[in-house]
Design an enzyme around this catalytic site. Structure first.
Site, PDB file in Angstrom:
ATOM      1  N   CYS A  76      -4.898   0.297  -4.022  1.00 14.99           N
ATOM      2  CA  CYS A  76      -3.681   1.470  -2.990  1.00 14.99           C
ATOM      3  C   CYS A  76      -4.551   2.189  -3.301  1.00 14.99           C
ATOM      4  CB  CYS A  76      -2.178   0.785  -3.909  1.00 14.99           C
ATOM      5  SG  CYS A  76      -1.724   2.323  -5.362  1.00 14.99           S
ATOM      6  N   GLU A  77      -3.956   3.195  -1.856  1.00 12.63           N
ATOM      7  CA  GLU A  77      -5.022   4.251  -1.905  1.00 12.63           C
ATOM      8  C   GLU A  77      -4.074   5.288  -2.587  1.00 12.63           C
ATOM      9  OE1 GLU A  77      -4.440   4.551   2.349  1.00 12.63           O
ATOM     10  OE2 GLU A  77      -2.812   5.998   2.127  1.00 12.63           O
ATOM     11  N   HIS A  78      -2.856   5.288  -3.218  1.00 10.17           N
ATOM     12  CA  HIS A  78      -2.000   6.059  -3.920  1.00 10.17           C
ATOM     13  C   HIS A  78      -2.424   6.452  -5.510  1.00 10.17           C
ATOM     14  CE1 HIS A  78       1.199   5.288  -0.560  1.00 10.17           C
ATOM     15  NE2 HIS A  78       0.635   6.241  -0.309  1.00 10.17           N
ATOM     16  N   HIS A  79      -2.930   4.982  -5.832  1.00 17.85           N
ATOM     17  CA  HIS A  79      -3.016   5.099  -6.943  1.00 17.85           C
ATOM     18  C   HIS A  79      -4.464   4.922  -7.717  1.00 17.85           C
ATOM     19  CE1 HIS A  79       1.399   5.103  -7.038  1.00 17.85           C
ATOM     20  NE2 HIS A  79       1.325   5.659  -8.125  1.00 17.85           N
ATOM     21  N   GLN A 117      -0.054  -1.550   1.473  1.00 17.78           N
ATOM     22  CA  GLN A 117      -0.167  -3.045   1.841  1.00 17.78           C
ATOM     23  C   GLN A 117       0.083  -3.077   3.617  1.00 17.78           C
ATOM     24  OE1 GLN A 117       2.233  -6.208  -0.405  1.00 17.78           O
ATOM     25  NE2 GLN A 117       2.729  -6.407   1.384  1.00 17.78           N
ATOM     26  N   HIS A 145       1.327  -5.874  -7.086  1.00 13.36           N
ATOM     27  CA  HIS A 145       0.469  -4.365  -6.677  1.00 13.36           C
ATOM     28  C   HIS A 145       0.704  -4.212  -8.541  1.00 13.36           C
ATOM     29  CE1 HIS A 145       0.820  -2.832  -2.500  1.00 13.36           C
ATOM     30  NE2 HIS A 145       1.706  -4.053  -2.817  1.00 13.36           N
ATOM     31  N   CYS A 147      -0.147  -0.659 -10.066  1.00 10.18           N
ATOM     32  CA  CYS A 147       1.236  -0.019 -10.457  1.00 10.18           C
ATOM     33  C   CYS A 147       2.202  -0.424  -9.608  1.00 10.18           C
ATOM     34  CB  CYS A 147      -0.069   1.105  -9.233  1.00 10.18           C
ATOM     35  SG  CYS A 147       0.981   0.500  -7.189  1.00 10.18           S
TER      36      CYS A 147
HETATM   37 ZN    ZN Z   1       0.089   2.159  -6.097  1.00  8.33          ZN
END
Ligand code: ZN
Length: 186
Positions: A76-79, A117, A145, A147
């Protein structure tokens, strides 16, 4: 392209940042190990799905082709934590089909990079649409996920489902139902 030296420096800083000693026995090879691992995990960045989907077989036009349970691992690119699960790809060929291994490779191209996703789901659908020119494509991704599950926002094992439809599958509830019926069969 991937710069392993930069990754090593960054991981060393990260270790210092969380209060660790990057020089201690268990951690001294960690920056190098992560640099090599990221090279593998993000290998999809330099790839094009067309390389895999270009090898087609000719067929008579027929019904839905469904390739299900293609296992994937992404980040995941956020975490920068993993999300992983299964991709199901259905399409209605217009003369051209590909082998399961090529669809699996296409999934890898988009999974092995920093992702969200929903975008990955759409990219897989668009690649199949572009390379095979079918009547339509439908892609469903079910994923867990880290995260969300690791940080306790959701219960472990909870799944996020995303759907992309293109061509004949768009706004055709009967075709979409057929997809889910096929998916449910053993
Ligand atoms: Zn994430």
């Amino acid at each position: 392209m991937i710069d392993q030296e930069k990754i090593k420096e960054a991981v060393t800083l990260l270790l210092e940042g969380i209060g660790e000693d990057p020089g201690r026995e268990g951690l001294k090879d960690t920056p190098d190990r992560i640099a090599r691992m990221y090279t593998e995990l993000f290998a999809g960045m330099g790839q094009n799905a067309g390389e895999h989907l270009g090898k087609v077989f000719q067929v008579e036009n027929g019904g839905i082709v469904l390739e299900k349970d293609i296992v994937f691992y992404s980040m995941c690119e956020h975490h920068m934590l993993p999300f992983y699960g299964k991709v199901h790809v259905a399409y209605i060929p217009e003369g051209r089909v590909v082998g399961l291994s090529k669809l699996a490779r296409t999934v890898e191209v988009y999974a092995r990079r920093l992702q969200i996703q929903e975008r990955m789901t759409g990219q897989i659908a668009d690649a199949v649409m572009k390379e095979l020119s079918p009547r339509g494509v439908m892609v469903v991704v079910e994923a867990e996920h880290m995260c969300m599950t690791m940080r306790g926002i959701k219960k472990p094992g909870s799944q996020t489902v995303s759907i992309a439809t293109r061509g004949a599958f768009e706004e055709d509830a009967r075709l979409q139902d057929q997809f889910f019926r096929l998916l449910g069969e053993a």
